[in-house]
Write a protein that holds these residues in place. Structure first.
Motif, mmCIF file in Angstrom:
data_model
loop_
_atom_site.group_PDB
_atom_site.id
_atom_site.type_symbol
_atom_site.label_atom_id
_atom_site.label_comp_id
_atom_site.label_asym_id
_atom_site.label_seq_id
_atom_site.Cartn_x
_atom_site.Cartn_y
_atom_site.Cartn_z
ATOM 1 N N UNK A 184 18.348 -90.198 0.636
ATOM 2 C CA UNK A 184 20.140 -89.561 1.251
ATOM 3 C C UNK A 184 20.296 -88.239 0.129
ATOM 4 N N UNK A 185 19.878 -89.115 -0.526
ATOM 5 C CA UNK A 185 19.746 -87.865 -1.800
ATOM 6 C C UNK A 185 20.714 -87.970 -2.536
ATOM 7 N N UNK A 186 21.022 -88.962 -2.572
ATOM 8 C CA UNK A 186 22.648 -89.560 -3.173
ATOM 9 C C UNK A 186 22.243 -90.492 -4.686
ATOM 10 N N UNK A 187 23.802 -89.982 -5.323
ATOM 11 C CA UNK A 187 23.265 -90.968 -6.795
ATOM 12 C C UNK A 187 23.646 -92.785 -5.978
ATOM 13 N N UNK A 188 23.037 -92.907 -7.326
ATOM 14 C CA UNK A 188 23.328 -94.560 -7.217
ATOM 15 C C UNK A 188 24.534 -95.141 -7.519
ATOM 16 N N UNK A 189 25.324 -96.204 -7.142
ATOM 17 C CA UNK A 189 26.214 -96.909 -8.196
ATOM 18 C C UNK A 189 25.820 -97.758 -8.621
ATOM 19 N N UNK A 190 27.172 -98.068 -9.091
ATOM 20 C CA UNK A 190 26.778 -99.884 -10.132
ATOM 21 C C UNK A 190 26.710 -100.434 -9.562
ATOM 22 N N UNK A 191 25.833 -101.902 -10.019
ATOM 23 C CA UNK A 191 25.834 -102.942 -8.879
ATOM 24 C C UNK A 191 25.961 -104.270 -10.006
ATOM 25 N N UNK A 192 26.814 -105.003 -9.386
ATOM 26 C CA UNK A 192 27.326 -106.225 -9.927
ATOM 27 C C UNK A 192 26.883 -107.326 -9.166
ATOM 28 N N UNK A 193 26.349 -108.526 -9.397
ATOM 29 C CA UNK A 193 26.560 -109.739 -8.104
ATOM 30 C C UNK A 193 26.753 -110.551 -8.719
ATOM 31 N N UNK A 194 28.504 -111.258 -8.575
ATOM 32 C CA UNK A 194 29.245 -112.650 -9.401
ATOM 33 C C UNK A 194 28.157 -114.077 -8.894
ATOM 34 N N UNK A 227 28.918 -95.353 3.323
ATOM 35 C CA UNK A 227 30.705 -95.349 3.370
ATOM 36 C C UNK A 227 30.658 -95.117 1.427
ATOM 37 N N UNK A 228 30.167 -96.366 1.311
ATOM 38 C CA UNK A 228 29.706 -96.002 -0.165
ATOM 39 C C UNK A 228 29.329 -94.206 -0.600
ATOM 40 N N UNK A 229 28.550 -93.802 -0.426
ATOM 41 C CA UNK A 229 27.848 -92.766 -0.512
ATOM 42 C C UNK A 229 29.304 -91.199 -0.227
ATOM 43 N N UNK A 230 29.838 -91.530 0.955
ATOM 44 C CA UNK A 230 31.084 -90.107 1.345
ATOM 45 C C UNK A 230 31.841 -90.608 0.824
ATOM 46 N N UNK A 266 28.494 -92.182 11.153
ATOM 47 C CA UNK A 266 27.362 -92.964 11.654
ATOM 48 C C UNK A 266 26.004 -92.405 11.972
ATOM 49 N N UNK A 267 25.933 -91.729 12.432
ATOM 50 C CA UNK A 267 25.352 -91.593 14.365
ATOM 51 C C UNK A 267 24.740 -89.964 13.309
ATOM 52 N N UNK A 268 25.736 -89.658 12.685
ATOM 53 C CA UNK A 268 25.145 -88.666 11.869
ATOM 54 C C UNK A 268 24.014 -89.020 11.028
ATOM 55 N N UNK A 269 23.980 -89.862 10.345
ATOM 56 C CA UNK A 269 23.817 -90.036 9.324
ATOM 57 C C UNK A 269 22.413 -90.833 9.792
ATOM 58 N N UNK A 311 20.232 -95.127 -0.330
ATOM 59 C CA UNK A 311 20.423 -93.810 -0.797
ATOM 60 C C UNK A 311 19.651 -93.392 -1.383
ATOM 61 N N UNK A 312 19.036 -93.617 -1.470
ATOM 62 C CA UNK A 312 17.796 -92.281 -2.634
ATOM 63 C C UNK A 312 17.070 -92.171 -1.719
#
Length: 439
Positions: A218-228, A189-192, A80-83, A215-216
Protein backbone atom coordinates in the motif's frame (compact mmCIF):
# COMPACT_ATOMS: atom_id res chain seq x y z
CA UNK A 1 3.38 11.31 18.14
CA UNK A 2 2.77 7.85 19.56
CA UNK A 3 -0.62 6.42 18.60
CA UNK A 4 -1.82 3.01 19.77
CA UNK A 5 -5.07 1.13 19.61
CA UNK A 6 -7.05 -1.61 21.27
CA UNK A 7 -9.29 -3.42 18.79
CA UNK A 8 -11.62 -5.91 20.52
CA UNK A 9 -14.50 -7.65 18.77
CA UNK A 10 -17.86 -6.91 20.46
CA UNK A 11 -18.81 -10.58 20.33
CA UNK A 12 -18.37 -11.28 24.06
CA UNK A 13 -17.09 -9.85 27.32
CA UNK A 14 -13.51 -8.73 27.87
CA UNK A 15 -11.43 -11.26 29.79
CA UNK A 16 -8.07 -11.20 31.49
CA UNK A 17 -6.34 -12.31 28.28
CA UNK A 18 -7.71 -9.38 26.24
CA UNK A 19 -6.64 -6.99 28.97
CA UNK A 20 -2.91 -7.35 28.38
CA UNK A 21 -3.13 -5.86 24.88
CA UNK A 22 -5.46 -3.09 26.06
CA UNK A 23 -3.26 -2.22 29.03
CA UNK A 24 0.07 -2.30 27.20
CA UNK A 25 -1.18 -0.09 24.38
CA UNK A 26 -2.79 2.31 26.86
CA UNK A 27 0.37 2.59 28.95
CA UNK A 28 2.60 3.23 25.93
CA UNK A 29 0.31 6.00 24.67
CA UNK A 30 0.00 7.68 28.07
CA UNK A 31 3.72 7.39 28.79
CA UNK A 32 4.53 9.20 25.54
CA UNK A 33 1.72 11.73 25.79
CA UNK A 34 0.17 10.18 22.69
CA UNK A 35 -3.23 8.94 21.54
CA UNK A 36 -5.01 5.74 22.58
CA UNK A 37 -7.81 4.61 20.27
CA UNK A 38 -10.61 2.17 21.09
CA UNK A 39 -11.44 0.49 17.80
CA UNK A 40 -14.36 -1.91 17.77
CA UNK A 41 -13.86 -4.76 15.29
CA UNK A 42 -17.57 -5.15 14.52
CA UNK A 43 -17.42 -6.24 10.87
CA UNK A 44 -19.14 -9.56 11.67
CA UNK A 45 -22.85 -8.61 11.81
CA UNK A 46 -23.89 -12.11 12.87
CA UNK A 47 -21.84 -12.09 16.09
CA UNK A 48 -21.31 -8.44 17.00
CA UNK A 49 -23.74 -7.06 19.57
CA UNK A 50 -24.29 -3.48 20.83
CA UNK A 51 -24.56 -4.76 24.39
CA UNK A 52 -21.09 -6.30 24.16
CA UNK A 53 -19.70 -3.06 22.76
CA UNK A 54 -21.14 -1.17 25.73
CA UNK A 55 -19.81 -3.81 28.11
CA UNK A 56 -16.31 -3.31 26.65
CA UNK A 57 -16.57 0.44 27.25
CA UNK A 58 -17.85 -0.12 30.76
CA UNK A 59 -15.03 -2.52 31.66
CA UNK A 60 -12.34 -0.21 30.29
CA UNK A 61 -13.77 2.77 32.19
CA UNK A 62 -13.88 0.70 35.39
CA UNK A 63 -10.21 -0.12 34.98
CA UNK A 64 -9.30 3.49 34.24
CA UNK A 65 -8.21 2.75 30.66
CA UNK A 66 -9.67 5.87 29.08
CA UNK A 67 -9.45 6.30 25.33
CA UNK A 68 -9.01 9.48 23.30
CA UNK A 69 -11.36 8.50 20.52
CA UNK A 70 -13.49 5.59 19.40
CA UNK A 71 -13.73 4.06 15.95
CA UNK A 72 -16.03 1.33 14.64
CA UNK A 73 -15.00 -0.78 11.71
CA UNK A 74 -18.59 -1.25 10.55
CA UNK A 75 -18.59 2.46 9.66
CA UNK A 76 -15.55 2.01 7.41
CA UNK A 77 -16.70 -0.73 5.04
CA UNK A 78 -16.54 1.57 2.02
CA UNK A 79 -12.92 2.35 2.83
CA UNK A 80 -12.05 -1.36 2.97
CA UNK A 81 -13.73 -1.88 -0.41
CA UNK A 82 -11.59 0.92 -1.86
CA UNK A 83 -8.37 -0.62 -0.52
CA UNK A 84 -9.41 -4.03 -1.83
CA UNK A 85 -9.94 -2.49 -5.27
CA UNK A 86 -6.44 -0.97 -5.14
CA UNK A 87 -4.94 -4.33 -4.25
CA UNK A 88 -6.81 -6.05 -7.07
CA UNK A 89 -5.61 -3.44 -9.54
CA UNK A 90 -2.04 -4.01 -8.34
CA UNK A 91 -2.38 -7.76 -8.86
CA UNK A 92 -2.01 -8.52 -5.15
CA UNK A 93 -5.56 -9.70 -4.44
CA UNK A 94 -6.85 -12.75 -6.29
CA UNK A 95 -10.10 -14.68 -6.28
CA UNK A 96 -10.30 -18.29 -5.07
CA UNK A 97 -13.11 -20.82 -5.10
CA UNK A 98 -12.15 -23.86 -3.00
CA UNK A 99 -14.69 -24.99 -0.43
CA UNK A 100 -13.58 -25.59 3.19
CA UNK A 101 -13.78 -29.33 2.53
CA UNK A 102 -11.56 -29.04 -0.54
CA UNK A 103 -9.00 -26.96 1.36
CA UNK A 104 -9.00 -29.47 4.19
CA UNK A 105 -8.34 -32.31 1.74
CA UNK A 106 -5.42 -30.37 0.21
CA UNK A 107 -3.89 -29.80 3.65
CA UNK A 108 -4.15 -33.48 4.54
CA UNK A 109 -2.46 -34.52 1.30
CA UNK A 110 0.38 -32.05 1.89
CA UNK A 111 0.89 -33.28 5.44
CA UNK A 112 0.90 -36.91 4.29
CA UNK A 113 3.64 -36.00 1.80
CA UNK A 114 5.66 -34.27 4.49
CA UNK A 115 4.98 -30.83 3.05
CA UNK A 116 3.88 -27.72 4.95
CA UNK A 117 0.10 -27.17 4.67
CA UNK A 118 0.37 -23.98 2.59
CA UNK A 119 -2.21 -22.90 0.03
CA UNK A 120 -0.99 -24.03 -3.41
CA UNK A 121 -2.23 -20.97 -5.35
CA UNK A 122 -4.27 -23.17 -7.66
CA UNK A 123 -6.68 -20.26 -8.21
CA UNK A 124 -3.96 -18.27 -10.01
CA UNK A 125 -3.96 -20.89 -12.76
CA UNK A 126 -7.69 -20.61 -13.51
CA UNK A 127 -8.78 -19.15 -16.83
CA UNK A 128 -11.48 -16.46 -16.94
CA UNK A 129 -13.91 -19.01 -18.33
CA UNK A 130 -13.18 -21.39 -15.47
CA UNK A 131 -13.67 -18.56 -12.97
CA UNK A 132 -17.01 -17.66 -14.54
CA UNK A 133 -18.13 -21.28 -14.25
CA UNK A 134 -17.08 -21.48 -10.61
CA UNK A 135 -18.74 -18.13 -9.79
CA UNK A 136 -22.01 -19.55 -11.07
CA UNK A 137 -21.66 -22.49 -8.68
CA UNK A 138 -20.29 -20.82 -5.55
CA UNK A 139 -19.09 -17.49 -4.23
CA UNK A 140 -15.45 -16.59 -4.63
CA UNK A 141 -13.25 -15.39 -1.77
CA UNK A 142 -10.10 -13.27 -2.02
CA UNK A 143 -6.51 -13.89 -0.96
CA UNK A 144 -3.53 -11.53 -0.79
CA UNK A 145 -0.61 -12.77 -2.91
CA UNK A 146 2.51 -12.72 -0.79
CA UNK A 147 5.94 -12.12 -2.26
CA UNK A 148 7.85 -15.28 -1.45
CA UNK A 149 10.73 -13.65 0.36
CA UNK A 150 11.87 -13.39 3.94
CA UNK A 151 9.90 -10.91 6.06
CA UNK A 152 11.93 -9.29 8.83
CA UNK A 153 11.20 -6.83 11.63
CA UNK A 154 12.58 -5.81 15.02
CA UNK A 155 10.02 -6.84 17.59
CA UNK A 156 9.68 -4.68 20.70
CA UNK A 157 9.56 -7.75 22.94
CA UNK A 158 10.82 -10.71 20.90
CA UNK A 159 13.76 -8.95 19.27
CA UNK A 160 14.73 -9.66 15.62
CA UNK A 161 12.08 -11.68 13.79
CA UNK A 162 12.26 -13.37 10.41
CA UNK A 163 9.59 -15.42 8.63
CA UNK A 164 9.83 -16.96 5.15
CA UNK A 165 6.68 -15.86 3.32
CA UNK A 166 6.79 -19.08 1.28
CA UNK A 167 6.04 -21.02 4.46
CA UNK A 168 2.77 -19.11 5.00
CA UNK A 169 -0.49 -19.39 3.09
CA UNK A 170 -1.64 -16.33 1.23
CA UNK A 171 -4.05 -14.78 3.75
CA UNK A 172 -7.76 -14.60 3.01
CA UNK A 173 -8.86 -10.96 3.20
CA UNK A 174 -12.47 -11.16 1.98
CA UNK A 175 -14.89 -14.04 2.48
CA UNK A 176 -17.18 -15.44 -0.18
CA UNK A 177 -20.13 -13.58 1.35
CA UNK A 178 -18.22 -10.30 0.99
CA UNK A 179 -17.33 -9.88 4.66
CA UNK A 180 -14.03 -8.12 5.16
CA UNK A 181 -11.79 -10.12 7.49
CA UNK A 182 -9.57 -8.96 10.32
CA UNK A 183 -6.33 -8.62 8.38
CA UNK A 184 -7.58 -6.21 5.70
CA UNK A 185 -9.62 -4.10 8.13
CA UNK A 186 -6.82 -3.93 10.67
CA UNK A 187 -4.11 -2.96 8.19
CA UNK A 188 -6.33 -0.33 6.57
CA UNK A 189 -7.24 1.17 9.94
CA UNK A 190 -3.68 1.10 11.27
CA UNK A 191 -2.34 2.95 8.24
CA UNK A 192 -5.25 5.41 7.97
CA UNK A 193 -5.22 6.22 11.69
CA UNK A 194 -1.47 6.67 11.94
CA UNK A 195 -0.92 3.84 14.41
CA UNK A 196 2.75 3.97 15.40
CA UNK A 197 2.88 0.98 17.77
CA UNK A 198 0.99 -2.32 17.63
CA UNK A 199 1.26 -4.44 20.78
CA UNK A 200 -0.60 -7.76 20.83
CA UNK A 201 -0.30 -11.43 21.71
CA UNK A 202 2.28 -13.91 20.51
CA UNK A 203 -0.43 -15.67 18.51
CA UNK A 204 -0.37 -12.74 16.05
CA UNK A 205 3.26 -13.10 14.97
CA UNK A 206 2.39 -14.76 11.63
CA UNK A 207 -0.33 -12.15 11.08
CA UNK A 208 2.28 -9.47 11.55
CA UNK A 209 4.50 -10.98 8.85
CA UNK A 210 1.70 -10.97 6.28
CA UNK A 211 0.47 -7.54 7.36
CA UNK A 212 3.93 -6.08 6.84
CA UNK A 213 3.76 -7.09 3.18
CA UNK A 214 0.24 -5.72 2.79
CA UNK A 215 1.27 -2.38 4.32
CA UNK A 216 4.32 -2.22 2.08
CA UNK A 217 2.16 -2.98 -0.98
CA UNK A 218 0.00 0.00 0.00
CA UNK A 219 3.07 2.22 0.14
CA UNK A 220 2.49 3.07 3.82
CA UNK A 221 5.00 3.32 6.70
CA UNK A 222 5.23 0.36 9.06
CA UNK A 223 4.30 0.70 12.72
CA UNK A 224 6.51 -0.78 15.43
CA UNK A 225 5.36 -4.27 16.43
CA UNK A 226 5.64 -6.04 19.79
CA UNK A 227 4.20 -9.41 20.79
CA UNK A 228 3.64 -10.26 24.43
CA UNK A 229 3.58 -13.80 25.79
CA UNK A 230 0.40 -15.78 26.17
CA UNK A 231 -1.18 -16.37 29.57
CA UNK A 232 -1.41 -19.85 31.07
CA UNK A 233 -3.00 -21.11 34.25
CA UNK A 234 -0.96 -21.41 37.47
CA UNK A 235 0.23 -24.92 36.53
CA UNK A 236 1.09 -23.94 32.96
CA UNK A 237 -2.20 -25.23 31.59
CA UNK A 238 -3.92 -23.51 28.67
CA UNK A 239 -5.88 -20.57 29.98
CA UNK A 240 -8.17 -20.43 26.97
CA UNK A 241 -10.44 -23.09 28.46
CA UNK A 242 -11.06 -20.92 31.53
CA UNK A 243 -11.41 -17.50 29.95
CA UNK A 244 -15.17 -17.71 30.25
CA UNK A 245 -14.77 -17.56 34.03
CA UNK A 246 -12.16 -14.83 33.91
CA UNK A 247 -14.17 -12.01 32.36
CA UNK A 248 -13.43 -8.63 33.86
CA UNK A 249 -17.03 -8.23 34.96
CA UNK A 250 -16.89 -11.56 36.80
CA UNK A 251 -13.72 -10.47 38.60
CA UNK A 252 -15.42 -7.19 39.50
CA UNK A 253 -18.42 -9.09 40.87
CA UNK A 254 -16.03 -11.04 43.09
CA UNK A 255 -14.80 -7.79 44.60
CA UNK A 256 -11.47 -7.46 42.79
CA UNK A 257 -10.36 -3.82 42.54
CA UNK A 258 -9.09 -2.23 39.30
CA UNK A 259 -5.65 -1.33 40.62
CA UNK A 260 -5.09 -4.90 41.80
CA UNK A 261 -5.66 -6.12 38.24
CA UNK A 262 -3.67 -3.28 36.67
CA UNK A 263 -0.72 -3.68 39.06
CA UNK A 264 -0.54 -7.43 38.42
CA UNK A 265 -0.95 -7.32 34.65
CA UNK A 266 1.53 -4.45 34.17
CA UNK A 267 4.34 -6.60 35.57
CA UNK A 268 3.25 -10.23 35.03
CA UNK A 269 5.65 -11.85 32.56
CA UNK A 270 8.30 -9.19 33.01
CA UNK A 271 11.72 -9.24 34.67
CA UNK A 272 10.43 -6.97 37.45
CA UNK A 273 8.45 -8.10 40.50
CA UNK A 274 4.76 -7.27 40.80
CA UNK A 275 4.38 -4.07 42.79
CA UNK A 276 1.01 -2.90 44.04
CA UNK A 277 0.31 0.64 42.88
CA UNK A 278 -2.32 2.95 44.31
CA UNK A 279 -2.78 5.06 41.18
CA UNK A 280 -2.48 4.62 37.42
CA UNK A 281 0.19 7.34 37.13
CA UNK A 282 2.59 5.12 39.06
CA UNK A 283 1.95 2.22 36.69
CA UNK A 284 2.50 4.41 33.63
CA UNK A 285 5.80 5.74 34.97
CA UNK A 286 7.17 2.26 35.75
CA UNK A 287 6.19 0.47 32.52
CA UNK A 288 8.60 -0.68 29.81
CA UNK A 289 8.10 -3.25 27.05
CA UNK A 290 11.81 -4.09 27.29
CA UNK A 291 11.15 -5.78 30.63
CA UNK A 292 9.00 -8.50 29.00
CA UNK A 293 9.91 -11.74 27.20
CA UNK A 294 8.24 -14.45 25.18
CA UNK A 295 8.07 -17.13 27.87
CA UNK A 296 4.55 -18.33 28.74
CA UNK A 297 3.20 -16.25 31.61
CA UNK A 298 1.41 -17.95 34.49
CA UNK A 299 -1.70 -16.20 35.72
CA UNK A 300 -3.32 -17.19 39.01
CA UNK A 301 -6.62 -15.55 39.86
CA UNK A 302 -5.86 -16.15 43.55
CA UNK A 303 -3.16 -13.44 43.38
CA UNK A 304 -5.81 -10.76 42.93
CA UNK A 305 -7.50 -11.12 46.34
CA UNK A 306 -4.47 -10.20 48.49
CA UNK A 307 -3.57 -7.38 46.10
CA UNK A 308 -7.09 -6.00 46.44
CA UNK A 309 -6.93 -6.13 50.24
CA UNK A 310 -3.51 -4.45 50.30
CA UNK A 311 -4.77 -1.73 47.99
CA UNK A 312 -7.55 -0.85 50.41
CA UNK A 313 -5.05 -0.72 53.28
CA UNK A 314 -3.23 2.19 51.63
CA UNK A 315 -6.19 4.19 50.29
CA UNK A 316 -6.58 7.66 51.85
CA UNK A 317 -9.98 8.77 53.06
CA UNK A 318 -10.34 11.33 50.28
CA UNK A 319 -10.27 8.58 47.65
CA UNK A 320 -13.13 6.76 49.40
CA UNK A 321 -15.27 9.85 50.07
CA UNK A 322 -17.96 9.01 47.49
CA UNK A 323 -18.20 5.39 48.61
CA UNK A 324 -18.50 6.34 52.28
CA UNK A 325 -21.05 9.05 51.57
CA UNK A 326 -23.17 6.59 49.56
CA UNK A 327 -23.29 4.33 52.63
CA UNK A 328 -24.49 7.21 54.78
CA UNK A 329 -21.26 7.78 56.70
CA UNK A 330 -21.37 11.43 57.89
CA UNK A 331 -18.61 13.63 56.49
CA UNK A 332 -17.33 14.47 59.97
CA UNK A 333 -17.04 10.77 60.78
CA UNK A 334 -15.65 9.51 57.48
CA UNK A 335 -11.96 9.94 58.24
CA UNK A 336 -12.10 8.28 61.67
CA UNK A 337 -14.25 5.44 60.31
CA UNK A 338 -12.08 4.74 57.25
CA UNK A 339 -8.79 4.85 59.13
CA UNK A 340 -10.26 2.47 61.70
CA UNK A 341 -11.46 -0.18 59.24
CA UNK A 342 -9.34 0.02 56.08
CA UNK A 343 -6.81 -2.61 57.16
CA UNK A 344 -9.69 -5.02 57.75
CA UNK A 345 -11.18 -4.65 54.26
CA UNK A 346 -10.85 -7.51 51.77
CA UNK A 347 -13.44 -6.26 49.28
CA UNK A 348 -15.57 -3.14 48.94
CA UNK A 349 -18.57 -5.04 50.33
CA UNK A 350 -16.84 -5.22 53.71
CA UNK A 351 -17.13 -1.45 54.16
CA UNK A 352 -20.91 -1.65 54.44
CA UNK A 353 -20.64 -4.45 57.00
CA UNK A 354 -18.39 -2.38 59.27
CA UNK A 355 -20.60 0.70 58.95
CA UNK A 356 -23.67 -1.37 59.79
CA UNK A 357 -21.85 -2.56 62.91
CA UNK A 358 -20.94 0.99 63.93
CA UNK A 359 -24.44 2.31 63.32
CA UNK A 360 -26.66 -0.56 64.44
CA UNK A 361 -24.50 -2.73 66.69
CA UNK A 362 -24.45 -6.50 66.53
CA UNK A 363 -25.35 -9.60 68.49
CA UNK A 364 -22.66 -10.00 71.15
CA UNK A 365 -20.72 -13.22 71.46
CA UNK A 366 -20.00 -14.08 75.09
CA UNK A 367 -18.67 -17.38 76.37
CA UNK A 368 -20.50 -18.60 79.47
CA UNK A 369 -17.43 -18.41 81.70
CA UNK A 370 -16.87 -14.77 80.64
CA UNK A 371 -20.45 -13.60 81.16
CA UNK A 372 -20.07 -12.07 84.66
CA UNK A 373 -16.88 -10.26 83.67
CA UNK A 374 -18.32 -8.89 80.42
CA UNK A 375 -21.56 -7.78 82.05
CA UNK A 376 -19.70 -5.83 84.75
CA UNK A 377 -17.25 -4.45 82.18
CA UNK A 378 -20.00 -3.04 79.97
CA UNK A 379 -21.70 -1.47 82.94
CA UNK A 380 -18.43 0.23 83.87
CA UNK A 381 -17.88 1.86 80.49
CA UNK A 382 -17.20 5.58 80.92
CA UNK A 383 -19.93 7.95 79.70
CA UNK A 384 -19.91 9.18 76.12
CA UNK A 385 -18.35 10.72 74.13
CA UNK A 386 -15.73 8.00 73.70
CA UNK A 387 -12.29 8.96 72.44
CA UNK A 388 -9.31 6.96 71.24
CA UNK A 389 -8.08 6.99 74.84
CA UNK A 390 -11.26 5.42 76.19
CA UNK A 391 -10.37 1.82 75.31
CA UNK A 392 -6.96 2.01 77.04
CA UNK A 393 -8.23 3.67 80.21
CA UNK A 394 -11.26 1.37 80.43
CA UNK A 395 -9.28 -1.85 79.98
CA UNK A 396 -6.58 -0.62 82.39
CA UNK A 397 -9.20 -0.14 85.07
CA UNK A 398 -10.66 -3.58 84.34
CA UNK A 399 -7.23 -5.17 84.56
CA UNK A 400 -6.62 -3.57 87.96
CA UNK A 401 -10.05 -4.62 89.22
CA UNK A 402 -10.13 -8.20 87.93
CA UNK A 403 -6.52 -9.25 87.46
CA UNK A 404 -7.28 -10.25 83.89
CA UNK A 405 -4.72 -9.41 81.25
CA UNK A 406 -3.78 -10.09 77.64
CA UNK A 407 -6.14 -12.26 75.65
CA UNK A 408 -8.28 -13.08 78.69
CA UNK A 409 -8.96 -9.36 79.14
CA UNK A 410 -9.28 -8.04 75.60
CA UNK A 411 -10.86 -10.88 73.60
CA UNK A 412 -14.13 -11.21 75.59
CA UNK A 413 -14.64 -7.45 75.32
CA UNK A 414 -14.03 -7.44 71.56
CA UNK A 415 -16.40 -10.37 70.99
CA UNK A 416 -19.09 -8.68 73.05
CA UNK A 417 -18.79 -5.31 71.33
CA UNK A 418 -18.39 -6.36 67.67
CA UNK A 419 -19.56 -9.98 67.61
CA UNK A 420 -16.23 -11.25 66.27
CA UNK A 421 -12.82 -12.25 67.62
CA UNK A 422 -10.93 -10.28 64.97
CA UNK A 423 -11.29 -6.80 63.57
CA UNK A 424 -10.05 -3.22 63.69
CA UNK A 425 -8.03 -1.70 66.50
CA UNK A 426 -10.57 -1.27 69.29
CA UNK A 427 -9.19 2.08 70.38
CA UNK A 428 -10.22 3.44 66.95
CA UNK A 429 -13.45 1.46 66.67
CA UNK A 430 -14.96 2.04 70.12
CA UNK A 431 -15.62 5.79 69.57
CA UNK A 432 -17.52 4.90 66.41
CA UNK A 433 -19.90 2.38 67.99
CA UNK A 434 -23.31 4.04 68.26
CA UNK A 435 -24.86 1.04 69.98
CA UNK A 436 -23.30 -0.72 72.97
CA UNK A 437 -24.88 -4.12 73.63
CA UNK A 438 -26.57 -4.87 76.94
CA UNK A 439 -26.42 -8.27 78.60
Amino acid sequence: MTTTRFAPSPTGYLHIGNLRAALFNFLIARQQGGTFILRLDDTDPARSRPEYAEAIREDLRWLGLTWDREETQSARLARYDAVAAQLRAAGRLYECFETPAELDLKRKKQLNMGLPPVYDRAALKLTEAEKDTLRAERGGYWRFRLDHKRIEWEDGILGPQSIDAASVSDPVLIRADGQVLYTLASVTDDTDMGITDVVRGLDHVTNTATQIQIIESMGKPLPRFAHHSMLTGPQGEALSKRLGTLSLRDLRAKGVEPMAIISLMARLGSSKPVELRQHMDEVIAGFSLSDFNASPTKFDEADLAPLTARWFHGVPTADMADTLAALGVPADTADAFWLAIRENIDTRADIAKWWDLCRNGTTPIVDEEDLPFVREALESLPPRPFTQDTWASWTAALKAATGRKGKALFLPLRKALIGADKGPDMKRLLPLLQVIPKL
